[in-house]
Scaffold this motif. Structure first.
Motif, short mmCIF file in Angstrom:
data_model
loop_
_atom_site.label_atom_id
_atom_site.label_comp_id
_atom_site.label_asym_id
_atom_site.label_seq_id
_atom_site.Cartn_x
_atom_site.Cartn_y
_atom_site.Cartn_z
N ALA A 1 42.57 44.15 24.81
CA ALA A 1 42.95 44.81 26.05
C ALA A 1 44.46 44.95 26.19
N ASP A 2 45.21 44.56 25.19
CA ASP A 2 46.67 44.63 25.27
C ASP A 2 47.13 46.06 25.54
N GLY A 3 47.95 46.22 26.59
CA GLY A 3 48.50 47.52 26.92
C GLY A 3 47.50 48.49 27.55
N ARG A 4 46.35 47.98 27.96
CA ARG A 4 45.31 48.86 28.48
C ARG A 4 45.01 48.54 29.94
N ALA A 5 44.30 49.47 30.60
CA ALA A 5 43.97 49.33 32.01
C ALA A 5 42.51 48.92 32.17
N ILE A 6 42.30 47.89 32.96
CA ILE A 6 40.96 47.36 33.20
C ILE A 6 40.62 47.56 34.67
N THR A 7 39.43 48.06 34.93
CA THR A 7 38.94 48.18 36.30
C THR A 7 37.65 47.39 36.42
N THR A 8 37.58 46.54 37.43
CA THR A 8 36.37 45.79 37.72
C THR A 8 35.82 46.26 39.05
N ILE A 9 34.72 45.69 39.48
CA ILE A 9 34.12 46.08 40.75
C ILE A 9 35.10 45.92 41.90
N GLU A 10 36.01 44.95 41.78
CA GLU A 10 37.01 44.74 42.84
C GLU A 10 37.98 45.90 42.98
N GLY A 11 38.11 46.71 41.92
CA GLY A 11 39.08 47.79 41.93
C GLY A 11 38.52 49.14 42.33
N GLY B 1 40.82 50.07 49.76
CA GLY B 1 40.98 49.25 50.95
C GLY B 1 39.62 48.84 51.49
N ASP B 2 39.38 49.18 52.76
CA ASP B 2 38.10 48.86 53.39
C ASP B 2 37.05 49.94 53.15
N ASP B 3 37.45 51.03 52.51
CA ASP B 3 36.52 52.13 52.24
C ASP B 3 35.84 51.91 50.89
N LEU B 4 34.54 51.74 50.92
CA LEU B 4 33.79 51.52 49.70
C LEU B 4 33.79 52.76 48.82
N HIS B 5 33.68 52.55 47.52
CA HIS B 5 33.47 53.65 46.59
C HIS B 5 32.11 54.28 46.91
N PRO B 6 31.95 55.59 46.75
CA PRO B 6 30.67 56.24 47.04
C PRO B 6 29.48 55.58 46.34
N MET B 7 29.70 55.06 45.13
CA MET B 7 28.59 54.41 44.42
C MET B 7 28.23 53.09 45.08
N GLN B 8 29.23 52.34 45.53
CA GLN B 8 28.94 51.10 46.24
C GLN B 8 28.13 51.38 47.50
N GLN C 1 26.01 46.86 37.23
CA GLN C 1 25.21 48.07 37.45
C GLN C 1 26.08 49.18 38.04
N ILE C 2 26.88 48.83 39.03
CA ILE C 2 27.71 49.84 39.69
C ILE C 2 28.78 50.38 38.74
N MET C 3 29.40 49.51 37.94
CA MET C 3 30.41 49.98 37.00
C MET C 3 29.81 50.94 35.98
N SER C 4 28.61 50.63 35.50
CA SER C 4 27.95 51.55 34.56
C SER C 4 27.52 52.83 35.26
N ALA C 5 27.07 52.70 36.50
CA ALA C 5 26.64 53.88 37.25
C ALA C 5 27.80 54.84 37.49
N VAL C 6 28.97 54.30 37.83
CA VAL C 6 30.15 55.15 38.02
C VAL C 6 30.48 55.88 36.72
#
Length: 207
Positions: free
Chosen positions: A119-129, A133-140, A158-163
């Motif tokens: 993951a060196d030099g790369r961008a990681i997104t988890t469910i927290e990202g 703010g307080d607005d959920l992602h449409p998939m959530q 599941q949500i990360m794969s669904a996105v």
């Protein structure tokens, strides 16, 4: 029973010492180092030197971190145990259940089988990202609206794969969704709701 018979040897090499050392190696897979301004500086934990330490810089949900990591550490363990990003779950730890799915440069990966060093030099997104703010992602929101979860343990993966499924343009029909999501196991059996949530999110994005 003597100490030697029970595994406690008088020369100092005991079963407890071996087990304790192994546990220490597992728990102390990472430490931090100083980066230029703009990167997150983390408190240095106790470290067992292994001689196989690599330095890396990575972005997690928009925050930059500089770390020294055991070359054997998985991305999942780095996220959960070192950075305290606990959304990705450790399910099977063999890449078969999908509970640990995160996005690496926008692509879904099972973090339990991904070396942290990769993951060196790369961008990681988890469910927290995902939320803004307080607005959920449409998939959530879609997962909530369609009751696409029960115990919730597999839900972040599941949500990360669904996105990723929707972004890839593969949420075109139920068969395609099921095929894409086949690597994510829900032991509660909420598959009907999961597919419905993905269909709804895909329709909303297209609209």
């Amino acid at each position: 029973m003597t100490g030697e018979q029970s595994g406690d040897r008088e020369d100092g090499v005991t079963r407890r010492l071996v087990i304790g050392t192994g546990a220490g190696l597992a728990a102390a897979g990472t430490m931090t180092w100083h980066l230029p301004a703009g990167a997150q500086e983390l408190e240095r934990p106790f470290v067992v030197e292994t001689g196989n330490v690599v330095r890396l810089t990575l972005e997690v949900n928009g925050e930059v971190f500089g770390l020294e990591v055991d070359s054997r550490a998985s991305l999942l363990d780095l996220l959960r145990e070192r950075l305290h990003v606990t959304g990705p779950k450790k399910g099977c730890d063999h890449g078969q259940c999908g509970a640990c799915t995160v996005h690496l440069d926008g692509r879904p990966v099972v973090s339990c089988l991904t070396l942290a060093a990769k993951a060196d030099g790369r961008a990681i997104t988890t469910i927290e990202g995902l939320a803004d703010g307080d607005d959920l992602h449409p998939m959530q929101q879609a997962f909530i609206d369609h009751d696409a979860l029960q115990c919730g343990y597999c839900t972040p993966g599941q949500i990360m794969s669904a996105v990723a499924c929707v972004r890839a343009g593969l949420a075109t029909d139920r068969a395609s969704i099921r095929e894409f999501m086949s690597g994510n196991i829900c032991r509660c059996g909420a598959y009907v709701g999961i597919v419905a949530a993905i269909e709804a999110a895909a329709t909303s994005e297209q609209g």
